[in-house]
Scaffold this motif. Sequence first.
Motif, PDB file in Angstrom:
ATOM      1  N   TRP A 141       0.811  -1.223   0.000  1.00  0.00           N
ATOM      2  CA  TRP A 141       0.000   0.000   0.000  1.00  0.00           C
ATOM      3  C   TRP A 141       0.843   1.271   0.000  1.00  0.00           C
ATOM      4  O   TRP A 141       0.281   2.375   0.010  1.00  0.00           O
ATOM      5  CB  TRP A 141      -0.948  -0.013   1.191  1.00  0.00           C
ATOM      6  CG  TRP A 141      -2.037  -1.028   1.026  1.00  0.00           C
ATOM      7  CD1 TRP A 141      -2.161  -2.226   1.677  1.00  0.00           C
ATOM      8  CD2 TRP A 141      -3.132  -0.970   0.113  1.00  0.00           C
ATOM      9  NE1 TRP A 141      -3.262  -2.902   1.227  1.00  0.00           N
ATOM     10  CE2 TRP A 141      -3.877  -2.166   0.265  1.00  0.00           C
ATOM     11  CE3 TRP A 141      -3.555  -0.031  -0.836  1.00  0.00           C
ATOM     12  CZ2 TRP A 141      -5.024  -2.428  -0.483  1.00  0.00           C
ATOM     13  CZ3 TRP A 141      -4.695  -0.296  -1.580  1.00  0.00           C
ATOM     14  CH2 TRP A 141      -5.417  -1.477  -1.400  1.00  0.00           C
ATOM     15  N   THR A 142       2.155   1.148  -0.018  1.00  0.00           N
ATOM     16  CA  THR A 142       3.026   2.321  -0.144  1.00  0.00           C
ATOM     17  C   THR A 142       3.766   2.255  -1.480  1.00  0.00           C
ATOM     18  O   THR A 142       3.411   2.943  -2.428  1.00  0.00           O
ATOM     19  CB  THR A 142       4.020   2.390   1.019  1.00  0.00           C
ATOM     20  OG1 THR A 142       4.721   1.142   1.143  1.00  0.00           O
ATOM     21  CG2 THR A 142       3.310   2.688   2.324  1.00  0.00           C
ATOM     22  N   ILE A 143       4.751   1.379  -1.559  1.00  0.00           N
ATOM     23  CA  ILE A 143       5.548   1.251  -2.783  1.00  0.00           C
ATOM     24  C   ILE A 143       4.695   0.715  -3.931  1.00  0.00           C
ATOM     25  O   ILE A 143       4.691   1.276  -5.038  1.00  0.00           O
ATOM     26  CB  ILE A 143       6.756   0.324  -2.546  1.00  0.00           C
ATOM     27  CG1 ILE A 143       7.647   0.879  -1.436  1.00  0.00           C
ATOM     28  CG2 ILE A 143       7.561   0.137  -3.821  1.00  0.00           C
ATOM     29  CD1 ILE A 143       8.721  -0.073  -0.982  1.00  0.00           C
ATOM     30  N   GLY A 144       3.956  -0.385  -3.677  1.00  0.00           N
ATOM     31  CA  GLY A 144       3.156  -0.997  -4.728  1.00  0.00           C
ATOM     32  C   GLY A 144       2.094  -0.066  -5.263  1.00  0.00           C
ATOM     33  O   GLY A 144       1.913   0.068  -6.482  1.00  0.00           O
ATOM     34  N   TYR A 145       1.382   0.583  -4.357  1.00  0.00           N
ATOM     35  CA  TYR A 145       0.324   1.515  -4.760  1.00  0.00           C
ATOM     36  C   TYR A 145       0.911   2.668  -5.566  1.00  0.00           C
ATOM     37  O   TYR A 145       0.317   3.126  -6.551  1.00  0.00           O
ATOM     38  CB  TYR A 145      -0.403   2.038  -3.527  1.00  0.00           C
ATOM     39  CG  TYR A 145      -1.669   2.796  -3.831  1.00  0.00           C
ATOM     40  CD1 TYR A 145      -2.871   2.125  -4.019  1.00  0.00           C
ATOM     41  CD2 TYR A 145      -1.676   4.190  -3.915  1.00  0.00           C
ATOM     42  CE1 TYR A 145      -4.043   2.814  -4.290  1.00  0.00           C
ATOM     43  CE2 TYR A 145      -2.842   4.893  -4.192  1.00  0.00           C
ATOM     44  CZ  TYR A 145      -4.016   4.196  -4.374  1.00  0.00           C
ATOM     45  OH  TYR A 145      -5.174   4.890  -4.662  1.00  0.00           O
ATOM     46  N   GLY A 146       2.080   3.132  -5.155  1.00  0.00           N
ATOM     47  CA  GLY A 146       2.733   4.204  -5.899  1.00  0.00           C
ATOM     48  C   GLY A 146       3.142   3.774  -7.297  1.00  0.00           C
ATOM     49  O   GLY A 146       3.045   4.551  -8.256  1.00  0.00           O
ATOM     50  N   ILE A 147       3.577   2.524  -7.447  1.00  0.00           N
ATOM     51  CA  ILE A 147       3.983   2.006  -8.759  1.00  0.00           C
ATOM     52  C   ILE A 147       2.806   1.995  -9.733  1.00  0.00           C
ATOM     53  O   ILE A 147       2.908   2.463 -10.863  1.00  0.00           O
ATOM     54  CB  ILE A 147       4.566   0.584  -8.631  1.00  0.00           C
ATOM     55  CG1 ILE A 147       5.939   0.629  -7.945  1.00  0.00           C
ATOM     56  CG2 ILE A 147       4.698  -0.086  -9.999  1.00  0.00           C
ATOM     57  CD1 ILE A 147       6.511  -0.742  -7.629  1.00  0.00           C
ATOM     58  N   VAL A 148       1.667   1.450  -9.308  1.00  0.00           N
ATOM     59  CA  VAL A 148       0.533   1.296 -10.233  1.00  0.00           C
ATOM     60  C   VAL A 148      -0.273   2.575 -10.417  1.00  0.00           C
ATOM     61  O   VAL A 148      -0.888   2.780 -11.466  1.00  0.00           O
ATOM     62  CB  VAL A 148      -0.405   0.153  -9.780  1.00  0.00           C
ATOM     63  CG1 VAL A 148       0.266  -1.190  -9.936  1.00  0.00           C
ATOM     64  CG2 VAL A 148      -0.876   0.358  -8.352  1.00  0.00           C
ATOM     65  N   SER A 149      -0.280   3.436  -9.406  1.00  0.00           N
ATOM     66  CA  SER A 149      -1.076   4.660  -9.514  1.00  0.00           C
ATOM     67  C   SER A 149      -0.300   5.807 -10.142  1.00  0.00           C
ATOM     68  O   SER A 149      -0.879   6.756 -10.664  1.00  0.00           O
ATOM     69  CB  SER A 149      -1.578   5.087  -8.129  1.00  0.00           C
ATOM     70  OG  SER A 149      -0.499   5.487  -7.306  1.00  0.00           O
ATOM     71  N   GLY A 150       1.021   5.705 -10.082  1.00  0.00           N
ATOM     72  CA  GLY A 150       1.846   6.795 -10.593  1.00  0.00           C
ATOM     73  C   GLY A 150       2.097   7.849  -9.539  1.00  0.00           C
ATOM     74  O   GLY A 150       3.057   8.613  -9.613  1.00  0.00           O
ATOM     75  N   SER A 151       1.226   7.912  -8.566  1.00  0.00           N
ATOM     76  CA  SER A 151       1.382   8.833  -7.445  1.00  0.00           C
ATOM     77  C   SER A 151       0.457   8.376  -6.331  1.00  0.00           C
ATOM     78  O   SER A 151      -0.577   7.760  -6.581  1.00  0.00           O
ATOM     79  CB  SER A 151       1.028  10.272  -7.846  1.00  0.00           C
ATOM     80  OG  SER A 151      -0.327  10.346  -8.230  1.00  0.00           O
ATOM     81  N   ALA A 152       0.827   8.672  -5.133  1.00  0.00           N
ATOM     82  CA  ALA A 152      -0.006   8.286  -3.994  1.00  0.00           C
ATOM     83  C   ALA A 152       0.188   9.297  -2.874  1.00  0.00           C
ATOM     84  O   ALA A 152       1.311   9.598  -2.478  1.00  0.00           O
ATOM     85  CB  ALA A 152       0.375   6.889  -3.513  1.00  0.00           C
ATOM     86  N   SER A 153      -0.919   9.835  -2.382  1.00  0.00           N
ATOM     87  CA  SER A 153      -0.836  10.814  -1.305  1.00  0.00           C
ATOM     88  C   SER A 153      -0.575  10.113   0.021  1.00  0.00           C
ATOM     89  O   SER A 153      -0.960   8.959   0.219  1.00  0.00           O
ATOM     90  CB  SER A 153      -2.147  11.603  -1.219  1.00  0.00           C
ATOM     91  OG  SER A 153      -3.204  10.774  -0.777  1.00  0.00           O
ATOM     92  N   ALA A 154       0.066  10.847   0.907  1.00  0.00           N
ATOM     93  CA  ALA A 154       0.366  10.291   2.233  1.00  0.00           C
ATOM     94  C   ALA A 154      -0.915   9.916   2.969  1.00  0.00           C
ATOM     95  O   ALA A 154      -0.969   8.910   3.676  1.00  0.00           O
ATOM     96  CB  ALA A 154       1.165  11.307   3.045  1.00  0.00           C
TER      97      ALA A 154
END
Length: 308
Positions: A141-154
């Motif tokens: 939910w941090t690295i993985g989510y950032g990979i697929v979403s392109g960006s992820a808010s804190a």
Amino acid sequence: MDLAIIAAKQVLQLLLMILAGAVCCKAGVFKPQDKSILSNILLYLVVPAMVIDSYLVEFDPETFRNLLSAFGLSILALAIGLAVAVLATCRVAKENRAILRFACGFSNAAYMGFPLIKALFGSEGLLYASAFVTVFNIALWTIGYGIVSGSASAKEIIHSIVTCPCILAVALGLVLYLGRVPVPEVLAGPIGTIGSMNTPLSMIITGATIASSDLKKLLQNKNLFLTLGLRLLVVPAAALAVFALLGVSGMVPMVVLILEACPCVTITTVFAIRFHHDEELAAGAVVFSTLCSIITLPLYALALTAVL
């Protein structure tokens, strides 16, 4: 060799449960879309109950040290998997790179791994497996989510972590375990019984996923075999090599490595749909890595006994 034989027998049992799920889906006992209901029951009730049940044991200093070791080795194993996934996909087309990296970097530890760990190592193995899944969910939910979403808010990341049922179950389990809180049988009994549903329910969901997929169409994706090779062969081999070089051995590293060698995590397909990635690649990776793991997991268990 004994571990490999036990793994092979357990995987065969899992295969029969997968077939049962596939037959039920094909026969119309439940519809493919009903998988989401079963998945929610597994995610929000069964897996947390199984995790809590694994902590309902008498406190032992050595077991606690092993638990801490499981957390550390889990971080290492996941870091190795993600590093391999990133480095091996640098030349993949940009539009496919994110979902491929996610599929290769994250294993289906809870669905395929927990049943296998329980059969191989019992309740103590599940205790160490819970450490892996905790680290896994934080990374997903941090690295993985950032990979697929392109960006992820804190805010999104923190919300995902603090509301993850498995992480909450581990937190509660640690309180009970470290606080040596006695849990009456009237509570412990139902928790253990519900937790024991994990294996058949997860395999039925897997079978339904396979039965509702167009396998021939999924095989046509050119990136599928690269994904399978990385997820099932290269990542587990790299993790095993690093662990061997570090000289670690025993139940804890075996638990961590087996969980890291599991097929692609099922949420790969969900993320592919949500963030407009290659849905066929995601579905094919989940379905065929699950099928292939029936062969690769026992072989990997044999490699573990030979190397560690």
